[in-house]
Design an enzyme around this catalytic site. Structure first.
Site, PDB file in Angstrom:
ATOM      1  N   THR A 416       0.804  -1.224  -0.203  1.00 22.27           N
ATOM      2  CA  THR A 416       0.055   0.032  -0.016  1.00 22.27           C
ATOM      3  C   THR A 416       0.819   1.330   0.083  1.00 22.27           C
ATOM      4  O   THR A 416       1.996   1.016   0.328  1.00 22.27           O
ATOM      5  CB  THR A 416      -1.089   0.112   1.292  1.00 22.27           C
ATOM      6  OG1 THR A 416      -0.163  -0.458   2.325  1.00 22.27           O
ATOM      7  CG2 THR A 416      -1.964  -0.926   1.004  1.00 22.27           C
ATOM      8  N   ASP A 417       0.068   2.345  -0.202  1.00 20.52           N
ATOM      9  CA  ASP A 417       0.938   3.899  -0.074  1.00 20.52           C
ATOM     10  C   ASP A 417       0.730   4.381   1.133  1.00 20.52           C
ATOM     11  O   ASP A 417       1.044   5.674   1.301  1.00 20.52           O
ATOM     12  CB  ASP A 417       0.320   4.820  -1.243  1.00 20.52           C
ATOM     13  CG  ASP A 417       0.089   3.936  -2.673  1.00 20.52           C
ATOM     14  OD1 ASP A 417       0.910   3.396  -3.094  1.00 20.52           O
ATOM     15  OD2 ASP A 417      -0.957   3.847  -3.323  1.00 20.52           O
ATOM     16  N   SER A 442       1.352   8.555   4.995  1.00 22.41           N
ATOM     17  CA  SER A 442       0.592   8.426   3.691  1.00 22.41           C
ATOM     18  C   SER A 442       1.784   9.078   2.659  1.00 22.41           C
ATOM     19  O   SER A 442       2.360  10.014   2.671  1.00 22.41           O
ATOM     20  CB  SER A 442      -0.616   9.495   3.579  1.00 22.41           C
ATOM     21  OG  SER A 442      -0.821   9.478   2.512  1.00 22.41           O
ATOM     22  N   ARG A 443       2.244   7.862   1.894  1.00 18.17           N
ATOM     23  CA  ARG A 443       3.281   8.087   1.051  1.00 18.17           C
ATOM     24  C   ARG A 443       3.180   9.111  -0.392  1.00 18.17           C
ATOM     25  O   ARG A 443       3.987   9.709  -0.943  1.00 18.17           O
ATOM     26  CB  ARG A 443       3.959   6.847   0.517  1.00 18.17           C
ATOM     27  CG  ARG A 443       4.478   6.064   1.716  1.00 18.17           C
ATOM     28  CD  ARG A 443       5.417   5.123   1.419  1.00 18.17           C
ATOM     29  NE  ARG A 443       5.635   4.220   2.535  1.00 18.17           N
ATOM     30  CZ  ARG A 443       5.056   3.197   2.842  1.00 18.17           C
ATOM     31  NH1 ARG A 443       4.177   2.521   1.792  1.00 18.17           N
ATOM     32  NH2 ARG A 443       5.301   2.439   4.094  1.00 18.17           N
ATOM     33  N   VAL A 444       1.708   9.227  -0.785  1.00 19.22           N
ATOM     34  CA  VAL A 444       1.625   9.851  -1.823  1.00 19.22           C
ATOM     35  C   VAL A 444       0.604  11.145  -1.788  1.00 19.22           C
ATOM     36  O   VAL A 444       0.762  12.070  -2.556  1.00 19.22           O
ATOM     37  CB  VAL A 444       1.167   9.005  -3.356  1.00 19.22           C
ATOM     38  CG1 VAL A 444       2.215   8.061  -3.472  1.00 19.22           C
ATOM     39  CG2 VAL A 444      -0.044   8.284  -3.060  1.00 19.22           C
TER      40      VAL A 444
END
Ligand code: ATP
Ligand code: MG
Length: 583
Positions: A416-417, A442-444
Site C-alpha cells: 500500500t501507499d 501517507s506516501r503519495v
C-alpha cells in the site's frame, strides 16, 4: 484420459437403437474420431424427456430433451443480456433457433466437500474457468493437475454429488455491474440479498482483471477528503491511492472507513464496501447507518459473511473491484473499502489447504502476497485520455496485540501507499479516532493536499512528536519549568483537537479554521477537558458571524497571510469570550 477411453463411443438412451440407427451412429463416430473407435449402447433412465447422449472420451453430444432445452435457454440468455427491449428478440430467437449437435467437454466429480470439488476428465479446462454442475451449481477452476482439476464451488456443495457430470463453459468468472447496483446489498456474485428485487445489469465484468499499466495512469494529485481531521491534515489520501487501515480488533477501523464513505455525500464519488468474513448483523448495522446519513444511494455493499463458504469470501474483493472498475472506466471516482483482508487471507488459506497446496509460513500458501498485490494494484487514477476516473482503496487489516510485523500485515503494508495505524491504548484512553501519529504515514497523498490545508497544517506533526517525547520525560519530573509546562499543555490541546466523534465529518474550511487556530496557540488557556466544546463553539461562531471566510477557503483553496490573521483574530476574540464565560 487414457487411449482406451478414447477408443469407445458410448450411446446412452432409454431404448436400444435399431440396426439402421446403430449403423449411422457408427459411421458418424468413425468419420469423426477414426476407424478404430468402438461403438456400444448403454441403457439409461436419467433422460426423462427421451433422446440420447453420445460420449467419446470427455466429449459429449447431448441430444436429450433437457440438453436441447438448455441450448435454447442459453441462446435466449445471450440475447437478453445485452438488450433492453427483449421480448421481440426472444420471439425471433425461438423461431429461428435450430438445435446443434456440438460436442461438449464433460467431466465427472470425483470428490466434493467444504466448497471444493475435484473433477476428472476435463482435459482442456483453463485456470479460472467457470464450470457448471449437473444441478446448476457453479464452480471455478483453481487448480490444474495431471488427470483432474480442483474447483471451488460458489453454491452449496450439498447439491453436488460424487460421480455427477460437470460441463465446461469456456468463460472466466465475472460479475454483473452497473448503476443499478447503487444503493443495494449484493453477494460476491452480484446477486441481490437485500430483498429489493432483481437488478438489471449494464455489463458483465471479469472478476480477475489486469491492473492498468503505467501509460494509462496519472499521478495521484486530487484529494479524497475523509472528513476526519487527523487523516486529512497529516495523512491525506489522494484519489487513486491505496491507504491501509490497520489496528487491533475494536479500535475503530471500520468507523474510519464508514466516515470516509459518508463524507463522499455530494462529492461525486461512488463508494463500495466489501465485507469479508464479518457478522451479517454488523453489516446490516453499517448499511442502516449509510442509509441514515444519506450515503447509501451512492454506495454498493458486497457481503460475504462469516457463514459463507471460503470460495465466496475469497472472490468478494475481486468482485467488488470489478464493480468499481465499471465506474472508473466511465471516468468516475470510486472509493472501495475491503473490510478486512486478514479474514480474506484466512479464507484463501482454507481454500488452498483444501485444494492440497503446500502450506508455507503460518500455513498460508506461497502466493498469498500475490493474492493482495494483484487486488490492490487495480486501484488507480486513470490518465485523462482514458477518462480520468479513479479507484481509491482502503484495505483494512486486523493485527493481534498491535503486531504489525506478522506475515499478512507486513505484506500489505509493503503493497500500500501508506497506513493509518490505530492503537487500543489510545482508543481506551478516549483518544478517538485512535490514530498513532508516529507510526502512520501517507506516501503519495501529500501531493493531493490543497495549498490551504498544507499551509494550515504547518508543523503539526513535528509539534506532536515533540509533545510525545516530552510527555515521557515529564512523567519522571516532579516540577516543571514554565516553558516546558506550556509546551505540554499545548501538546495536550493538539491531541484533544484531533479527537472527533463518529459521523461528524469536518468540511475542508472547518479543518483549516481548527488547524490555524490551534497552531496559533489560541487554546493555550482553555482547560484540556474543554477543548472539544471550544472547537464546537468556535466553528459555530465562524458559521454564524463570518461565513465569508469559509467560502473564500473553499473557493480559492489557498490560505493568504491576511486570511490567516483574520482567522486568528476571530478565534482569539472567541477564546476571550469562552474563558470569561467559564470563570
Ligand atoms: P472490529 O475489529 O470488530 O471490526 P473495528 O476496529 O472495526 O472493530 P469499529 O467497529 O469501527 O472497530 O469501532 C468499535 C467501536 O468504537 C464502535 O462501537 C464504534 O462506534 C466506536 N467508535 C469508533 N470510532 C469512534 C469515534 N471516533 N468516536 C467514538 N466512538 C467510536
Ligand atoms: Mg470492523
Amino acid at each position: 484420459m487414457t487411449e482406451d477411453m478414447l477408443k469407445t463411443a458410448v450411446l446412452y438412451s432409454a431404448e436400444a437403437p435399431n440396426e439402421e440407427q446403430t449403423r449411422r451412429f457408427r459411421d458418424f463416430v468413425r468419420g469423426k474420431y477414426g476407424k478404430d473407435v468402438d461403438f456400444r449402447w448403454e441403457k439409461t433412465e436419467d433422460m426423462l424427456g427421451g433422446g440420447f447422449r453420445l460420449q467419446i472420451g470427455s466429449e459429449v453430444y447431448d441430444w436429450s430433451v433437457e440438453g436441447r432445452f438448455q441450448q435454447l435457454k442459453e441462446a435466449i440468455q445471450s440475447v437478453s443480456k445485452r438488450n433492453q427491449n427483449v421480448v421481440p428478440l426472444i420471439k425471433e430467437t425461438i423461431r429461428s433457433w435450430t438445435p446443434e449437435a456440438i460436442a461438449q467437454e464433460v467431466g465427472v466429480v470425483t470428490t466434493v466437500g467444504d466448497g471444493i470439488a475435484t473433477v476428472s476428465g476435463l482435459e482442456n479446462a483453463t485456470f479460472g474457468e467457470i464450470l457448471i454442475f449437473k444441478n446448476g451449481a457453479r464452480g471455478m477452476v483453481q487448480d490444474i493437475r495431471e488427470n483432474e482439476v480442483g474447483c471451488i464451488l460458489f453454491d452449496e456443495d450439498g447439491d453436488v454429488s460424487e460421480g455427477s457430470q460437470v460441463k465446461r463453459t469456456a468463460k472466466t468468472a465475472g460479475v454483473p455491474v452497473g448503476e443499478n447496483f447503487l444503493g443495494r446489498v449484493v453477494d460476491p456474485l452480484g446477486v441481490p440479498i437485500d430483498g429489493k428485487g432483481d437488478i438489471a445489469e449494464a455489463d458483465y465484468y471479469p472478476v480477475e482483471a489486469p491492473a492498468p499499466g503505467i501509460i494509462r495512469r496519472q499521478p495521484v494529485n486530487t484529494p479524497l477528503e475523509t472528513g476526519i481531521l487527523a487523516i486529512d491534515a497529516m495523512f491525506p489520501i489522494g484519489r487513486g491511492q491505496r491507504e491501509l487501515i490497520i489496528g487491533d480488533r475494536q479500535t475503530g477501523k471500520t468507523a474510519i472507513a464508514l466516515d470516509a464513505m459518508i463524507n463522499q455525500n455530494g462529492k461525486d464519488c461512488i463508494t463500495i464496501y466489501v465485507a469479508i468474513g464479518q457478522k451479517t448483523s454488523s453489516v446490516v448495522q453499517l448499511t442502516n447507518t449509510l442509509k441514515k446519513y444519506d450515503a447509501l444511494s451512492h454506495s454498493i455493499v458486497v457481503l460475504a459473511s462469516a457463514s459463507d463458504s471460503a470460495p465466496l469470501q475469497y472472490i468478494a474483493p475481486y468482485a467488488g473491484c470489478a464493480m468499481a472498475e465499471y465506474f472508473m472506466h466511465q471516468g468516475k471516482d470510486v472509493l472501495i473499502v475491503y473490510d478486512d483482508l486478514s479474514k480474506h487471507a484466512v479464507a484463501y488459506r482454507t481454500m488452498s489447504l483444501l485444494l492440497g497446496r503446500s502450506p508455507g509460513r503460518e500455513a498460508f500458501p506461497g502466493d498469498v502476497f500475490y493474492l493482495h498485490s494483484r487486488l490492490l494494484e487495480r486501484a488507480a487514477r486513470m490518465a485523462d485520455e482514458y477518462g480520468g476516473g479513479s479507484i481509491t482503496a482502503l484495505p483494512i487489516v486486523e493485527t493481534q496485540a498491535g503486531d504489525v510485523s506478522a506475515y499478512i500485515p507486513t505484506n500489505i503494508i509493503s503493497i500500500t501507499d501508506g497506513q493509518i495505524f490505530l492503537e487500543s491504548e489510545l482508543f481506551f484512553s478516549g483518544q478517538r479516532p485512535a490514530i498513532n501519529v508516529g507510526l502512520s504515514v501517507s506516501r503519495v497523498g501529500g501531493d493531493a493536499q490543497t495549498k490551504a490545508m498544507k499551509k494550515a497544517v504547518g508543523t503539526l506533526k513535528l509539534d506532536l512528536a515533540q509533545y510525545r517525547e516530552m510527555e515521557v520525560f515529564s512523567q519522571f519530573a516532579s516540577d516543571l519549568d514554565e516553558a516546558t509546562r506550556k509546551q505540554l499543555v499545548y501538546g495536550q490541546g493538539l491531541m484533544r483537537m484531533l479527537r472527533q466523534p463518529q459521523y461528524h465529518p469536518y468540511s475542508q474550511h472547518e479543518q483549516v479554521i481548527i488547524l490555524v487556530s490551534s497552531m496559533a496557540h489560541v487554546m493555550q488557556d482553555v482547560d484540556v477537558d474543554e477543548v472539544e466544546a471550544f472547537i464546537k463553539g468556535l466553528l459555530e461562531k465562524f458559521r454564524r458571524e463570518c461565513p465569508e471566510i469559509g467560502d473564500e477557503i473553499d473557493r480559492e483553496k489557498t490560505l493568504s497571510d491576511e486570511l490567516r490573521s483574520r482567522i486568528v483574530e476571530v478565534a482569539e476574540a472567541y477564546a476571550k469570550d469562552f474563558l470569561r464565560r467559564r470563570q
